[in-house]
Enzyme design. Structure first.
Site, PDB file in Angstrom:
ATOM      1  N   GLU A  58       4.197  -5.006   7.386  1.00 25.71           N
ATOM      2  CA  GLU A  58       3.418  -3.928   8.007  1.00 25.71           C
ATOM      3  C   GLU A  58       3.837  -3.618   9.437  1.00 25.71           C
ATOM      4  OE1 GLU A  58       2.185  -6.149   5.948  1.00 25.71           O
ATOM      5  OE2 GLU A  58       0.550  -5.317   4.752  1.00 25.71           O
ATOM      6  N   GLY A  74       0.396  -4.857   0.957  1.00 21.06           N
ATOM      7  CA  GLY A  74      -0.789  -4.915   0.105  1.00 21.06           C
ATOM      8  C   GLY A  74      -0.526  -5.633  -1.216  1.00 21.06           C
ATOM      9  N   GLU A  87      -0.884  -9.210  -0.421  1.00 19.49           N
ATOM     10  CA  GLU A  87      -2.312  -9.441  -0.130  1.00 19.49           C
ATOM     11  C   GLU A  87      -3.126  -9.525  -1.432  1.00 19.49           C
ATOM     12  OE1 GLU A  87      -2.253  -6.138   2.752  1.00 19.49           O
ATOM     13  OE2 GLU A  87      -3.180  -7.553   4.128  1.00 19.49           O
ATOM     14  N   ALA A 101       0.866  -1.166   0.000  1.00 19.00           N
ATOM     15  CA  ALA A 101       0.000   0.000   0.000  1.00 19.00           C
ATOM     16  C   ALA A 101       0.911   1.228   0.000  1.00 19.00           C
ATOM     17  CB  ALA A 101      -0.871  -0.016   1.243  1.00 19.00           C
TER      18      ALA A 101
HETATM   19  N1  DAK Z   1       4.606   3.122  -0.772  1.00 18.26           N
HETATM   20  C1  DAK Z   1       5.011   4.297  -1.368  1.00 18.26           C
HETATM   21  N2  DAK Z   1       6.155   4.402  -2.065  1.00 18.26           N
HETATM   22  C2  DAK Z   1       6.950   3.342  -2.140  1.00 18.26           C
HETATM   23  C3  DAK Z   1       6.602   2.089  -1.551  1.00 18.26           C
HETATM   24  C4  DAK Z   1       5.358   2.012  -0.840  1.00 18.26           C
HETATM   25  N3  DAK Z   1       4.894   0.882  -0.289  1.00 18.26           N
HETATM   26  N4  DAK Z   1       7.576   1.224  -1.796  1.00 18.26           N
HETATM   27  C5  DAK Z   1       8.490   1.875  -2.527  1.00 18.26           C
HETATM   28  N5  DAK Z   1       8.125   3.146  -2.733  1.00 18.26           N
HETATM   29  C6  DAK Z   1       8.846   4.178  -3.462  1.00 18.26           C
HETATM   30  C7  DAK Z   1       9.994   4.743  -2.643  1.00 18.26           C
HETATM   31  O1  DAK Z   1       9.541   5.728  -1.751  1.00 18.26           O
HETATM   32  C8  DAK Z   1      10.880   5.310  -3.734  1.00 18.26           C
HETATM   33  O2  DAK Z   1      10.343   6.539  -4.157  1.00 18.26           O
HETATM   34  P1  DAK Z   1      11.326   7.822  -4.428  1.00 18.26           P
HETATM   35  O3  DAK Z   1      12.034   8.047  -3.151  1.00 18.26           O
HETATM   36  O4  DAK Z   1      12.217   7.334  -5.549  1.00 18.26           O
HETATM   37  O5  DAK Z   1      10.379   8.917  -4.822  1.00 18.26           O
HETATM   38  C9  DAK Z   1      10.693   4.325  -4.880  1.00 18.26           C
HETATM   39  O6  DAK Z   1       9.475   3.631  -4.607  1.00 18.26           O
HETATM   40  C10 DAK Z   1      11.805   3.299  -4.973  1.00 18.26           C
HETATM   41  O7  DAK Z   1      11.943   2.688  -3.690  1.00 18.26           O
HETATM   42  P2  DAK Z   1      13.327   2.641  -2.877  1.00 18.26           P
HETATM   43  O8  DAK Z   1      14.186   3.812  -3.240  1.00 18.26           O
HETATM   44  O9  DAK Z   1      12.985   2.467  -1.461  1.00 18.26           O
HETATM   45  O10 DAK Z   1      13.967   1.338  -3.520  1.00 18.26           O
HETATM   46  P3  DAK Z   1      14.964   0.319  -2.793  1.00 18.26           P
HETATM   47  O11 DAK Z   1      15.451  -0.570  -3.859  1.00 18.26           O
HETATM   48  O12 DAK Z   1      15.961   1.043  -1.956  1.00 18.26           O
HETATM   49  O13 DAK Z   1      14.026  -0.514  -1.802  1.00 18.26           O
HETATM   50  C11 DAK Z   1      12.049  -1.696  -1.137  1.00 18.26           C
HETATM   51  C12 DAK Z   1      12.977  -1.300  -2.318  1.00 18.26           C
HETATM   52  C13 DAK Z   1      10.840  -2.441  -1.712  1.00 18.26           C
HETATM   53  C14 DAK Z   1      12.831  -2.640  -0.213  1.00 18.26           C
HETATM   54  C15 DAK Z   1      11.637  -0.437  -0.353  1.00 18.26           C
HETATM   55  O14 DAK Z   1      11.103   0.512  -1.309  1.00 18.26           O
HETATM   56  C16 DAK Z   1      10.598  -0.686   0.693  1.00 18.26           C
HETATM   57  O15 DAK Z   1      10.880  -1.201   1.768  1.00 18.26           O
HETATM   58  N6  DAK Z   1       9.350  -0.279   0.371  1.00 18.26           N
HETATM   59  C17 DAK Z   1       8.253  -0.383   1.333  1.00 18.26           C
HETATM   60  C18 DAK Z   1       7.788  -1.804   1.431  1.00 18.26           C
HETATM   61  C19 DAK Z   1       6.690  -1.941   2.444  1.00 18.26           C
HETATM   62  O16 DAK Z   1       6.887  -1.641   3.641  1.00 18.26           O
HETATM   63  N7  DAK Z   1       5.536  -2.355   1.990  1.00 18.26           N
HETATM   64  C20 DAK Z   1       4.375  -2.518   2.839  1.00 18.26           C
HETATM   65  C21 DAK Z   1       3.630  -1.235   2.809  1.00 18.26           C
HETATM   66  S1  DAK Z   1       2.429  -1.196   4.078  1.00 18.26           S
HETATM   67  C22 DAK Z   1      -4.302  -0.992   6.716  1.00 18.26           C
HETATM   68  C23 DAK Z   1      -4.462  -0.835   5.356  1.00 18.26           C
HETATM   69  C24 DAK Z   1      -3.485  -1.235   4.488  1.00 18.26           C
HETATM   70  C25 DAK Z   1      -2.307  -1.768   4.971  1.00 18.26           C
HETATM   71  C26 DAK Z   1      -2.137  -1.888   6.333  1.00 18.26           C
HETATM   72  C27 DAK Z   1      -3.130  -1.516   7.196  1.00 18.26           C
HETATM   73  N8  DAK Z   1      -5.301  -0.615   7.592  1.00 18.26           N
HETATM   74  C28 DAK Z   1      -6.231   0.372   7.258  1.00 18.26           C
HETATM   75  C29 DAK Z   1      -5.414  -1.234   8.906  1.00 18.26           C
HETATM   76  C30 DAK Z   1      -1.276  -2.125   4.066  1.00 18.26           C
HETATM   77  C31 DAK Z   1      -0.014  -1.816   4.371  1.00 18.26           C
HETATM   78  C32 DAK Z   1       1.092  -1.957   3.474  1.00 18.26           C
HETATM   79  O17 DAK Z   1       1.067  -2.513   2.413  1.00 18.26           O
END
Ligand code: DAK
Length: 257
Positions: free
Chosen positions: A131, A108, A111, A63
């Site tokens: 998350e 997400g 998911e 997400a």
């Molecule tokens: N959201 C927004 N932008 C993201 C992103 C994300 N999930 N993942 C990557 N990006 C963006 C980065 O910010 C970066 O943007 P710029 O800085 O270039 O503008 C670009 O994509 C490239 O990412 P990185 O520079 O970070 O690339 P790396 O190779 O260094 O790292 C990575 C890749 C996948 C390891 C890293 O980007 C990362 O850790 N990303 C986040 C992964 C993550 O934590 N995903 C889970 C997201 S939380 C809920 C509703 C929904 C949810 C939960 C609760 N409720 C209402 C209860 C769902 C939650 C999630 O999915």
């Protein structure tokens, strides 16, 4: 319909929907979730829908964290609903759905993949529910669907630690159907899709429903439902065609009636 964050190739046999925000690793913001829901509805008369991500690095990296930063509980609830509507729709439609996981499938993103009927991963895929690293739980059904696929122990390990698994490990724990080289991933998914598209449409759609609904039922009730479905299909042209084709030693031509 014109979309901003997704690409849709609609086809009666195999449609392909690609999340297209490669600069954000295809992260799902609410607009993208709404577009995906609309596109899945539009493609629901296809025999098969393949979901994948644009670019070389990600299926969907989760997400959109930037969009979630300012959310309060009510907006978070609404955001979560968008994910639940999409994933429930993917499970409810008659089309067989295939996730072509071509890189990161996190949060997400995973998911979304686990709501699909099958998951094929490229060798560079990384799958996880990180998350808790952000101080929240999975919000699009991950705590429920991951458990059903890989079992409680493995799901809890992934969810509590936030650790990702690579494609090989995902295969070992039953999280993906197969691992294929990156450049062959879509071709592989299409070949599976083509096999499905040649089978009886009513039978495949019924089988999907039986598996999905059966999860929430007792074994006895689910088996009764299976017997009823089996009987109903005997009244279809497809059943007559499928069995006649076997006896006449020719390929069946199904019409979905
Ligand atoms: N959201 C927004 N932008 C993201 C992103 C994300 N999930 N993942 C990557 N990006 C963006 C980065 O910010 C970066 O943007 P710029 O800085 O270039 O503008 C670009 O994509 C490239 O990412 P990185 O520079 O970070 O690339 P790396 O190779 O260094 O790292 C990575 C890749 C996948 C390891 C890293 O980007 C990362 O850790 N990303 C986040 C992964 C993550 O934590 N995903 C889970 C997201 S939380 C809920 C509703 C929904 C949810 C939960 C609760 N409720 C209402 C209860 C769902 C939650 C999630 O999915």
């Amino acid at each position: 319909m014109a979309y901003e964050n997704i690409l849709v190739e609609r086809d009666p046999a195999i449609s392909t929907i690609t999340v297209n925000r490669p600069k954000a690793l295809n992260a799902l913001n609410s607009h993208t979730l709404r577009e995906l829901t609309q596109a899945v509805r539009e493609c629901a008369d296809s025999r098969v829908i393949i979901l994948t991500g644009a670019g070389e690095r990600a299926f969907v990296a989760g997400a959109d964290i930037a969009e979630m930063v300012p959310m309060g509980p009510w907006q978070a609830r609404e955001f979560s609903e968008l994910g639940h509507v999409l994933t429930a729709l993917i499970e409810d439609i008659p089309s067989a759905t295939i996730a072509a996981v071509n890189g990161y499938a996190l949060g997400g993103g995973l998911e979304l993949a686990v709501a699909c009927d099958m998951i094929f991963a490229s060798e560079n895929a990384r799958l996880g529910l990180p998350e808790v690293t952000l101080g929240v739980t999975p919000g699009f059904g991950g705590t429920q669907r991951l458990v059903r696929l890989v079992g409680k122990l493995r799901a809890k390990e992934m969810i509590f630690t936030g650790d990702w698994v690579d494609a090989r490990r995902a295969y070992e724990i039953g999280l993906v159907n197969a691992v294929v080289p990156r450049e062959k991933l879509l071709e592989h998914c299409r070949s599976i899709g083509q096999k499905i598209a040649l089978k009886g449409p009513l039978a495949v759609a019924r089988a999907k429903r039986l598996v999905e609904r059966g999860y929430d039922m007792t074994l006895r009730a689910a088996n009764r439902q299976e017997a009823e479905s089996f009987a109903l299909l005997f009244d279809t042209q497809d059943r007559r065609e499928g069995m006649s084709a076997f006896v006449e030693k020719r390929p069946a031509k199904f019409t979905g009636r």
